[in-house]
Design an enzyme around this catalytic site. Sequence first.
Site, PDB file in Angstrom:
ATOM      1  N   PHE A   1     138.659 -47.674  -8.969  1.00 29.05           N
ATOM      2  CA  PHE A   1     139.934 -47.734  -8.247  1.00 29.05           C
ATOM      3  C   PHE A   1     139.850 -48.495  -6.938  1.00 29.05           C
ATOM      4  O   PHE A   1     140.860 -48.940  -6.410  1.00 29.05           O
ATOM      5  CB  PHE A   1     140.491 -46.314  -8.043  1.00 29.05           C
ATOM      6  CG  PHE A   1     140.175 -45.704  -6.712  1.00 29.05           C
ATOM      7  CD1 PHE A   1     138.987 -45.031  -6.490  1.00 29.05           C
ATOM      8  CD2 PHE A   1     141.081 -45.796  -5.670  1.00 29.05           C
ATOM      9  CE1 PHE A   1     138.701 -44.475  -5.257  1.00 29.05           C
ATOM     10  CE2 PHE A   1     140.810 -45.238  -4.428  1.00 29.05           C
ATOM     11  CZ  PHE A   1     139.605 -44.576  -4.225  1.00 29.05           C
ATOM     12  N   LYS A   2     138.629 -48.682  -6.409  1.00 29.50           N
ATOM     13  CA  LYS A   2     138.532 -49.385  -5.126  1.00 29.50           C
ATOM     14  C   LYS A   2     139.041 -50.822  -5.208  1.00 29.50           C
ATOM     15  O   LYS A   2     139.442 -51.398  -4.197  1.00 29.50           O
ATOM     16  CB  LYS A   2     137.101 -49.323  -4.607  1.00 29.50           C
ATOM     17  CG  LYS A   2     136.752 -47.902  -4.189  1.00 29.50           C
ATOM     18  CD  LYS A   2     135.389 -47.759  -3.572  1.00 29.50           C
ATOM     19  CE  LYS A   2     135.190 -46.359  -3.036  1.00 29.50           C
ATOM     20  NZ  LYS A   2     135.160 -45.321  -4.114  1.00 29.50           N
ATOM     21  N   ASP A   3     139.066 -51.395  -6.415  1.00 32.23           N
ATOM     22  CA  ASP A   3     139.623 -52.743  -6.576  1.00 32.23           C
ATOM     23  C   ASP A   3     141.099 -52.807  -6.178  1.00 32.23           C
ATOM     24  O   ASP A   3     141.562 -53.849  -5.708  1.00 32.23           O
ATOM     25  CB  ASP A   3     139.530 -53.185  -8.045  1.00 32.23           C
ATOM     26  CG  ASP A   3     138.106 -53.506  -8.481  1.00 32.23           C
ATOM     27  OD1 ASP A   3     137.320 -53.978  -7.660  1.00 32.23           O
ATOM     28  OD2 ASP A   3     137.808 -53.287  -9.675  1.00 32.23           O
TER      29      ASP A   3
ATOM     30  N   LEU B   1     140.885 -53.249  -2.468  1.00 28.60           N
ATOM     31  CA  LEU B   1     140.049 -54.344  -1.960  1.00 28.60           C
ATOM     32  C   LEU B   1     140.486 -55.723  -2.441  1.00 28.60           C
ATOM     33  O   LEU B   1     140.318 -56.709  -1.729  1.00 28.60           O
ATOM     34  CB  LEU B   1     138.580 -54.076  -2.286  1.00 28.60           C
ATOM     35  CG  LEU B   1     137.946 -53.073  -1.315  1.00 28.60           C
ATOM     36  CD1 LEU B   1     136.593 -52.591  -1.820  1.00 28.60           C
ATOM     37  CD2 LEU B   1     137.781 -53.680   0.080  1.00 28.60           C
TER      38      LEU B   1
END
Length: 463
Positions: free
Chosen positions: A111-113, A116
């Site tokens: 989920f960090k995409d 970011l």
Amino acid sequence: MKYISTRGQARELDFDQALLAGLAEDGGLYVPQFWPQFSAHDLSAMAGLSYAELALRVMQPLVGTAIDPTTLKRLIDEAYGSFDHVAVTPLVQLDHQNWLLELFHGPTLAFKDVALQLVGRLFDHVLTQRKERVNILVATSGDTGSAAIHAIKGREAANIFVLHPRGRTSEIQRRQMTTVQEANVHNIAIEGTFDDCQTLVKAMFNHGYFRARARLSGMNSINWARVMPQIVYYFHTVLALGGGLRPVNFSVPTGNFGDIYAAYAAKRMGLPVNRMLIATNNNDILARTLATGEYKLGEVHPTLSPSMDIQVSSNFERLLFEANSRDAERVTAQMGSLPQSGSFTLSPGAHDYITGQFSAYRVDEATTLNEITRTFKETGMQIDPHTAVGRAAARRYTHEPQIPMVTLATAHPAKFPDPVEKATGIRPQLPPRYGDLLRLPERCTPLANELATVEAFIEAKIQ
Ligand SMILES: *Cc1c(COP(=O)(O)O)cnc(C)c1O
């Protein structure tokens, strides 16, 4: 929009300044000066928007005049064009009450995409406008480093240096970092642990001469710009499930409290978010805080869900600020007592404020594995261990059966293949677009766990 610090002693900043600053000068975290409001009428008017259109609508008032709307729209379109699902964050129904929100369709399968991919482009745009260049420094145990590399690779205005502990990330995580060929990406494998990597990064930021000379910058999860894009998928979900009028509960696998704080922010902006479930693994500082009213540091326990193995939930400070009616002095005193005494006590009012909206559950290792098995038997779907922690918490919340419960699926099961195979008997496969990951050549420099050695390496690369 202006941004203010939770500790009240830093300058107010515009969005672009808060983006580049990360942490405030007084040690606090930046939050918007006020919460933009969306009425029921505004929400109804959002029905049917694409993810990118909705993202622009939700984030525009938070960005304010710092970036013009045409540029912001282009950056959003590019960021979410890199996802391999047209819905960007699709919802999958599990049963009559339960849904999974799949947040793993970006370039590094976690989920960090979602944040970011946009933050990398925002950095590049703001720096290029100012004719500045920076060197981004990140310590990672796996997920953050790969998401940051894929956000910065090939960009004009930044190089990125990522320190990971040699031999201590999963092969998939390592390869997602080391197979990137762009010249502005530098992987460093430190002979040591993740804590050693983090200590080196902190030491470089605290080394004033080196920091200025190397024009160091960070991208970690306390940056407001990383929270903001996560608010969008809560809007997307609530609009999809009830046109923005029906309340929805969320269960969020939680480490640093960034993701679930974005749910709270969405609620403050007028979205009918009902209860928020803080799902933790054995690193249960938040579950203990809600149960006892005392925020008390513990030790870090390694688990099957390593991206939630934290001791301090940094973004909790932002909720603390709101729970204390934005009393920065009180937040400063409470956070200030952490380094010495290792704890602080919530005021009764703040404790009530938090437990009135959040519930917290600790999910142990056996329950996590069992949840992967159980979900597979019930639905035929494989879920990753972080998602399993969220699902197990959702099952324990037995109130309000009429309100939809959405669990955030924060990583693709193929990112953590060993526990998923153990629990389901089938090894989860990488999506086809990653088919060659295990064959691509790797680029990485092993270095000793020594500040001078790492600084010399970075200096040589940025000459
Ligand atoms: C980072 C991460 C989390 C925790 O999110 P926070 O915002 O730190 O609470 C959960 N699951 C996965 C897969 C992650 O990478």
